[in-house]
Design a protein around this motif. Structure first.
Motif, PDB file in Angstrom:
ATOM      1  N   TYR A 139       5.151 -11.051 -45.400  1.00 25.69           N
ATOM      2  CA  TYR A 139       6.384 -10.952 -45.398  1.00 25.69           C
ATOM      3  C   TYR A 139       6.933  -9.558 -45.923  1.00 25.69           C
ATOM      4  CZ  TYR A 139       6.256 -16.162 -45.528  1.00 25.69           C
ATOM      5  OH  TYR A 139       6.267 -17.355 -45.047  1.00 25.69           O
TER       6      TYR A 139
ATOM      7  N   GLN B 163      11.700 -15.244 -50.545  1.00 24.87           N
ATOM      8  CA  GLN B 163      11.187 -16.472 -50.445  1.00 24.87           C
ATOM      9  C   GLN B 163      11.149 -17.090 -51.771  1.00 24.87           C
ATOM     10  OE1 GLN B 163      10.488 -18.343 -47.540  1.00 24.87           O
ATOM     11  NE2 GLN B 163      11.010 -16.644 -46.291  1.00 24.87           N
TER      12      GLN B 163
ATOM     13  N   LYS C  24       2.589 -22.553 -52.935  1.00 21.60           N
ATOM     14  CA  LYS C  24       3.227 -23.387 -51.916  1.00 21.60           C
ATOM     15  C   LYS C  24       3.749 -22.575 -50.758  1.00 21.60           C
ATOM     16  CE  LYS C  24       5.169 -27.091 -54.675  1.00 21.60           C
ATOM     17  NZ  LYS C  24       6.280 -27.722 -55.573  1.00 21.60           N
TER      18      LYS C  24
ATOM     19  N   TYR D 261       2.148 -19.869 -49.625  1.00 21.40           N
ATOM     20  CA  TYR D 261       1.137 -19.567 -48.864  1.00 21.40           C
ATOM     21  C   TYR D 261       0.536 -20.713 -47.955  1.00 21.40           C
ATOM     22  CZ  TYR D 261      -3.971 -18.564 -47.799  1.00 21.40           C
ATOM     23  OH  TYR D 261      -5.167 -18.344 -47.345  1.00 21.40           O
TER      24      TYR D 261
ATOM     25  N   LYS E 117       2.325 -23.148 -46.558  1.00 20.97           N
ATOM     26  CA  LYS E 117       3.300 -23.330 -45.677  1.00 20.97           C
ATOM     27  C   LYS E 117       3.021 -22.059 -44.632  1.00 20.97           C
ATOM     28  CE  LYS E 117       8.336 -22.818 -45.071  1.00 20.97           C
ATOM     29  NZ  LYS E 117       9.616 -22.398 -45.830  1.00 20.97           N
ATOM     30  N   LEU E 118       2.650 -20.903 -45.148  1.00 21.01           N
ATOM     31  CA  LEU E 118       2.501 -19.824 -44.134  1.00 21.01           C
ATOM     32  C   LEU E 118       1.250 -20.236 -43.455  1.00 21.01           C
ATOM     33  CD1 LEU E 118       2.778 -16.845 -43.100  1.00 21.01           C
ATOM     34  CD2 LEU E 118       1.228 -16.231 -44.797  1.00 21.01           C
TER      35      LEU E 118
ATOM     36  N   GLN F 159      -0.444 -23.326 -42.814  1.00 20.70           N
ATOM     37  CA  GLN F 159      -0.313 -24.429 -42.080  1.00 20.70           C
ATOM     38  C   GLN F 159       0.549 -24.105 -40.827  1.00 20.70           C
ATOM     39  OE1 GLN F 159       0.894 -27.359 -44.870  1.00 20.70           O
ATOM     40  NE2 GLN F 159      -1.213 -27.853 -45.342  1.00 20.70           N
ATOM     41  N   GLY F 160       1.582 -23.359 -40.961  1.00 18.43           N
ATOM     42  CA  GLY F 160       2.633 -22.899 -39.691  1.00 18.43           C
ATOM     43  C   GLY F 160       1.801 -22.008 -38.733  1.00 18.43           C
ATOM     44  N   ARG F 161       0.618 -21.558 -38.886  1.00 17.96           N
ATOM     45  CA  ARG F 161      -0.138 -20.791 -37.996  1.00 17.96           C
ATOM     46  C   ARG F 161      -0.825 -21.634 -37.177  1.00 17.96           C
ATOM     47  NH1 ARG F 161      -3.541 -16.448 -40.557  1.00 17.96           N
ATOM     48  NH2 ARG F 161      -4.237 -16.059 -38.451  1.00 17.96           N
ATOM     49  N   LYS F 162      -1.198 -22.804 -37.281  1.00 19.77           N
ATOM     50  CA  LYS F 162      -1.891 -23.796 -36.610  1.00 19.77           C
ATOM     51  C   LYS F 162      -1.046 -24.336 -35.494  1.00 19.77           C
ATOM     52  CE  LYS F 162      -5.035 -24.918 -40.297  1.00 19.77           C
ATOM     53  NZ  LYS F 162      -5.694 -25.810 -41.359  1.00 19.77           N
TER      54      LYS F 162
END
Length: 74
Positions: free
Chosen positions: A25, A33, A64, A66, A68-69, A71-74
């Motif tokens: 970021y 954020q 939180k 981190y 989110k970041l 899990q968003g990549r998967k």
């Protein structure tokens, strides 16, 4: 065998989490954020770690973000 869900925070140091968030970021984006002054005014890893280690609510928000970041990549 039952497979346990993987915890993205398992084995991660606070410094590694913070460095990954800054990489993703940048300091400005991170400050947007998570509204913490240490991310806005003369930010550094060292000063941010000091603050986050002493402030549980701020550390929780960073963790939180981190998760989110990651899990968003998967």
């Amino acid at each position: 065998m039952t497979e346990k869900p993987k915890d993205p925070l398992h084995g991660m140091t606070l410094q590694a989490i913070l460095e990954r968030l800054v990489q993703a970021y940048g300091w400005d984006g991170l400050a947007k954020q998570v509204d913490i002054r240490c991310f806005k005014s003369d930010p550094s890893i060292k000063s941010s770690l000091t603050f986050l280690r002493r402030t549980p609510w701020a550390r929780e928000q960073v963790e939180k973000l981190y998760v989110k970041l990651v899990q968003g990549r998967k």
